[in-house]
Design an enzyme around this catalytic site. Structure first.
Site, mmCIF file in Angstrom:
data_model
loop_
_atom_site.group_PDB
_atom_site.id
_atom_site.type_symbol
_atom_site.label_atom_id
_atom_site.label_comp_id
_atom_site.label_asym_id
_atom_site.label_seq_id
_atom_site.Cartn_x
_atom_site.Cartn_y
_atom_site.Cartn_z
ATOM 1 N N ASP A 147 0.836 -1.224 0.101
ATOM 2 C CA ASP A 147 0.093 0.067 0.187
ATOM 3 C C ASP A 147 0.923 1.292 -0.016
ATOM 4 O O ASP A 147 0.377 2.370 0.094
ATOM 5 C CB ASP A 147 -0.894 0.012 1.333
ATOM 6 C CG ASP A 147 -2.410 0.450 1.032
ATOM 7 O OD1 ASP A 147 -2.656 0.869 -0.304
ATOM 8 O OD2 ASP A 147 -3.258 0.039 1.591
ATOM 9 N N TYR A 148 2.084 1.084 -0.038
ATOM 10 C CA TYR A 148 3.037 2.334 0.148
ATOM 11 C C TYR A 148 3.336 3.043 -1.041
ATOM 12 O O TYR A 148 2.935 4.109 -0.911
ATOM 13 C CB TYR A 148 4.443 1.557 0.692
ATOM 14 C CG TYR A 148 5.220 2.852 1.052
ATOM 15 C CD1 TYR A 148 4.917 3.496 2.487
ATOM 16 C CD2 TYR A 148 6.094 3.162 0.705
ATOM 17 C CE1 TYR A 148 5.883 4.481 3.059
ATOM 18 C CE2 TYR A 148 7.148 4.263 0.745
ATOM 19 C CZ TYR A 148 6.717 4.798 2.146
ATOM 20 O OH TYR A 148 7.564 5.981 2.462
ATOM 21 N N ASP A 149 3.860 2.618 -2.118
ATOM 22 C CA ASP A 149 4.358 3.323 -3.202
ATOM 23 C C ASP A 149 3.214 4.063 -4.016
ATOM 24 O O ASP A 149 3.330 4.927 -4.408
ATOM 25 C CB ASP A 149 5.107 2.492 -4.249
ATOM 26 C CG ASP A 149 6.767 3.036 -3.985
ATOM 27 O OD1 ASP A 149 6.840 3.779 -3.071
ATOM 28 O OD2 ASP A 149 7.355 2.813 -4.870
ATOM 29 N N SER A 205 18.007 8.859 1.694
ATOM 30 C CA SER A 205 17.076 8.088 0.869
ATOM 31 C C SER A 205 17.112 8.576 -0.623
ATOM 32 O O SER A 205 17.679 9.668 -1.000
ATOM 33 C CB SER A 205 15.801 8.253 1.134
ATOM 34 O OG SER A 205 14.942 7.113 0.526
ATOM 35 N N LEU A 206 16.507 8.353 -1.585
ATOM 36 C CA LEU A 206 16.426 8.870 -3.077
ATOM 37 C C LEU A 206 14.934 9.219 -3.335
ATOM 38 O O LEU A 206 13.809 8.453 -2.926
ATOM 39 C CB LEU A 206 16.818 7.731 -3.939
ATOM 40 C CG LEU A 206 18.304 7.406 -3.980
ATOM 41 C CD1 LEU A 206 18.823 6.279 -4.631
ATOM 42 C CD2 LEU A 206 19.133 8.447 -4.564
ATOM 43 N N LYS A 231 18.344 -1.334 -8.240
ATOM 44 C CA LYS A 231 18.117 -0.920 -6.750
ATOM 45 C C LYS A 231 17.617 -2.290 -6.082
ATOM 46 O O LYS A 231 16.506 -2.726 -6.291
ATOM 47 C CB LYS A 231 16.822 0.033 -6.672
ATOM 48 C CG LYS A 231 16.573 0.593 -5.523
ATOM 49 C CD LYS A 231 15.384 1.592 -5.627
ATOM 50 C CE LYS A 231 15.071 2.198 -4.172
ATOM 51 N NZ LYS A 231 14.584 1.108 -3.339
ATOM 52 N N LYS A 261 22.823 8.007 -10.720
ATOM 53 C CA LYS A 261 23.509 9.005 -9.989
ATOM 54 C C LYS A 261 24.387 9.829 -11.006
ATOM 55 O O LYS A 261 25.114 9.164 -11.915
ATOM 56 C CB LYS A 261 24.432 8.205 -8.836
ATOM 57 C CG LYS A 261 23.638 7.620 -7.924
ATOM 58 C CD LYS A 261 24.747 7.067 -6.943
ATOM 59 C CE LYS A 261 23.670 6.093 -5.824
ATOM 60 N NZ LYS A 261 24.750 5.330 -5.091
ATOM 61 N N LYS A 310 11.737 3.271 -10.457
ATOM 62 C CA LYS A 310 10.733 2.165 -9.773
ATOM 63 C C LYS A 310 10.254 1.492 -11.283
ATOM 64 O O LYS A 310 10.010 2.169 -12.236
ATOM 65 C CB LYS A 310 9.954 2.417 -8.971
ATOM 66 C CG LYS A 310 10.338 2.943 -7.689
ATOM 67 C CD LYS A 310 11.164 1.978 -6.901
ATOM 68 C CE LYS A 310 11.267 2.539 -5.522
ATOM 69 N NZ LYS A 310 10.090 2.184 -4.454
ATOM 70 N N CYS A 327 -17.718 6.793 19.328
ATOM 71 C CA CYS A 327 -18.565 7.473 20.404
ATOM 72 C C CYS A 327 -19.694 7.927 20.081
ATOM 73 O O CYS A 327 -20.451 8.591 20.926
ATOM 74 C CB CYS A 327 -17.616 8.705 20.959
ATOM 75 S SG CYS A 327 -17.585 9.998 19.527
#
EC number: 6.5.1.2
Length: 677
Positions: free
Chosen positions: A39-41, A86-87, A122, A294, A318, A413
């Site tokens: 769920d991150y990227d 990080s990148l 990577k 780089k 990526k 509540c």
């Protein structure tokens, strides 16, 4: 779906920053991603797209400005001599091309100047730094939060890829790379774990991280870990003048370096190598999730410098997302510490890229409506960038079924749940009467990113809250009044009680940025807290500014803050109950004076304005130089300005500086100031 308004984008970026920060802690610190490794990227990519569409809304606590997570308390902490950055991520060819264009703009390079770049796989592992002194390995540390990591020296000594001594190395050599586990070794490890009734790891990255961070080096030695170098930190002498040649020298020291590392002179060659690595991905012995680029010239890297969390000279390209189909079995509502109601999709577990996905965030009411989601729908999910999952399509939208109704009352509540004008979030109006908010606010206050009070975890906070001992953060520092009652409770012995109370007492003089972050003010992350305190010095001075006649304008003028954060601060401090709670808390604690980590020079704390055309550097490079001197680069001239650097064509800002009697310097004089500092 219509394009978001600026207000909608600002609110979404705020939510993304908080949600991603939570998943960062789970992934980097605990090696236990809650939403599976995916769920991150998807969230990161959404954050990046919004930041590109609304660059004026980039937040200091954005995922693009933040590193991994606060180091665990299970291992000793160690400060990095140089930050472990990080990148930035790219997800398409155009973003790679824009990266090269940004490098050219920053360095003011002509179009025919060759920008050589290195490219290498990577690897999906755990970042680790190896420090050699006089040719001997003396320290190994994880990235942690980029400034402070975990000491894993004894564990790293068990990894056969890593030499214990390097003849001919510089006096200080800090090599950085990834600790990983091969696909074959990972499969064999899980087979052994299953046979022995041990923990089954979700993927090789989690297995490597969990193996490296063992308290007992003997456990690490039993795990098949490997190491691959990709860079360096502190050096007593340069390795080379180029990234590529420096990596070849590191390989010559006996440290593993990727055999797919190349140096290219064109974007076409760069993208061709990316395609070749992607084609070979499935056959590689280890997991990779992209290609790292780089800038090859190290003098250019030095000039390019860095932003909050990433170097300007590097980029991670990526791979495309992987997809799968499954069933949405339920939609649950979670209430956060700010009262936000977040829908979470419970999925029939499905494997995506080697990871079992069973939960996925649905973000908000509008996202559910956009996808037309209902319980029982067949959905397509994807893992963007091989990190976290998101629902990208409802495959049964056309089926006749009752629509999902987002709750109008808080499930915790029963208070009314509403969305403020211009916002997509639905929030509980119960405030501190809502048990979910009270609990979450207290949990946030003592969390590792805030006051980091060891021993005061979720179960303990819940227990003390149920007993009526905890209603506000100040009550934490009065828990000693309940020592006798606590000793009589199950699970609490004299030593554990005294340890907890001692941990609390140790936080009566907290770091001011952590303290401000711990208050849970909307939009205020740890980086923004530091920016504010760098300007105002103390929380009390910040409160006075926020409640002043021109408070919002004064706050908005702080570099990196802006109108949205300023409004949130003014709203917070104008609420009497917030000021009362803060005063109560300050009667128990005394935050330390803010100490800037910038270089201490005669310009530390000063304000500098650049105006006109700069001929030898870009405006971004000039601002970066000012920040390295500990100064603040402002956009407007005021009585608080200490220096104006004026290039050709300077207009109203130069005129105002002269009227106010502010020192004015030419670009050449500014270069001399930087050189002398």
């Amino acid at each position: 779906m219509p394009e978001p308004t600026e207000a909608e984008a600002a609110n979404r970026l705020m939510r993304l920053a908080r949600e991603i920060a939570r998943h960062d802690r789970l992934y980097h610190d605990q090696d236990a991603p809650e939403i599976s490794d995916a769920d991150y990227d998807a969230l990161v990519r959404e954050n990046r797209a919004l930041e590109e569409q609304f660059p004026q809304l980039v937040r200091k606590d954005s995922p693009s400005q933040r590193l991994g997570a606060t180091p665990s308390t299970a291992l000793a902490k160690v400060a990095h001599a140089r930050p472990m950055l990080s990148l930035e991520n790219a997800f398409g060819d155009e973003e790679v091309q824009e990266f090269v264009r940004r490098v050219r703009r920053f360095l003011s390079l002509p179009d025919d100047e060759i920008v050589a770049l290195t490219a290498e796989p990577k690897i999906d592992g755990l970042s680790c730094s190896l420090r050699y002194e006089a040719g001997h390995l003396v320290l190994a540390a994880t990235r942690g939060d980029g400034s402070v990591g975990e000491d894993v020296t004894a564990n790293v000594r068990t990894i056969s890829d890593i030499p214990q001594a390097i003849p001919g190395a510089p006096d200080v050599l800090e090599v950085r790379g990834e600790v990983y586990m091969s696909k074959a070794d990972f499969a064999a490890l899980n087979q052994r774990q299953e046979a022995s009734g041990g923990k089954i790891f979700a993927n090789p990255r989690n297995a490597a991280a969990g193996s490296l961070r063992q308290k007992d080096p003997g456990n690490t030695a039993a795990r098949p870990l490997r190491f691959l170098a990709h860079g360096w930190g502190e050096l007593s002498a340069p390795l080379s003048e180029s990234q590529f040649e420096a990596m070849r020298r590191i390989a010559g020291f006996g440290l593993p370096v990727s055999d797919m590392l190349v140096r290219v002179d064109t974007i076409d060659a760069l993208l061709a190598h990316y395609a070749a690595i992607e084609h070979a991905r499935a056959d590689l012995p280890f997991d990779i999730d992209g290609v790292v680029y780089k800038v090859d010239r190290l003098d250019w890297q030095e000039r390019l410098g860095q932003v909050a969390r990433a170097p300007r000279w590097g980029l991670a390209h990526k791979f495309p997302a992987e997809k799968a189909e499954t069933t949405l079995e339920a939609i649950d509502i979670q209430v956060g510490r700010t009262g936000k109601l977040t829908p979470v999709g419970r999925l029939k577990p499905v494997g995506v890229g080697g990871v079992m996905v069973s939960n996925v965030t649905l973000h908000n009411r509008d996202e559910i409506a956009r996808l037309g989601l209902r319980t029982g729908d067949r959905v397509r999910i994807q893992r963007a960038g091989d990190v976290i999952p998101q629902v990208v399509e409802n495959l049964t939208r056309g089926e006749s079924r009752e629509a999902y109704v987002f709750p109008s009352e808080c499930p915790q509540c029963g208070s009314e749940a509403v969305a403020e004008e211009g916002e997509v979030d639905v929030r509980c109006t119960g405030g501190l009467i809502c048990p979910a908010q009270r609990f979450e606010r207290l949990r946030h206050f003592v969390s590792r990113g805030a006051l980091d009070i060891e021993g005061l975890g979720e179960k303990t906070i819940a227990e003390f809250s149920e007993l009526g001992w905890l209603h506000s953060p100040a009550d934490i520092f009065r828990l000693s009044q309940h020592r006798a009652d606590l000793l009589g409770r199950e699970g609490w012995k004299e030593k554990s009680v005294d340890n907890l109370l001692a941990a609390i007492e140790a936080k009566r003089a907290p770091d001011p940025a952590r303290f401000l972050f711990g208050l849970g003010i909307r939009h205020i992350g740890i980086v923004t807290a530091k920016d504010l305190l760098r300007c105002f010095g103390t929380v009390e001075a910040l409160r006075d500014a926020a409640t002043g006649e021109n408070g919002q304008a004064e706050l908005a003028s702080v570099e990196g803050v802006g109108p949205i954060v300023a409004e949130a601060l003014v709203d917070f401090f104008h609420e009497e109950h917030n000021r009362t709670a803060l005063d109560d808390l300050l009667s128990e604690v005394r935050p330390q004076p803010f100490q800037s980590q910038a270089k201490q020079t005669e310009w530390t704390g000063k304000t500098i304005v650049f105006t006109g055309s700069l001929e030898t550097m870009s405006r971004d490079e000039a601002k970066a130089q000012a920040e390295r001197l500990g100064a603040r680069a402002a956009g407007s001239v005021s009585a608080k300005t200490d220096l104006v650097v004026a290039g050709p064509g300077a207009g109203s800002k130069l005129k105002k500086a002269e009227e106010l009697g502010i020192r004015v310097a030419t670009e050449a004089e500014w270069a001399q100031i930087v050189a002398k500092a």
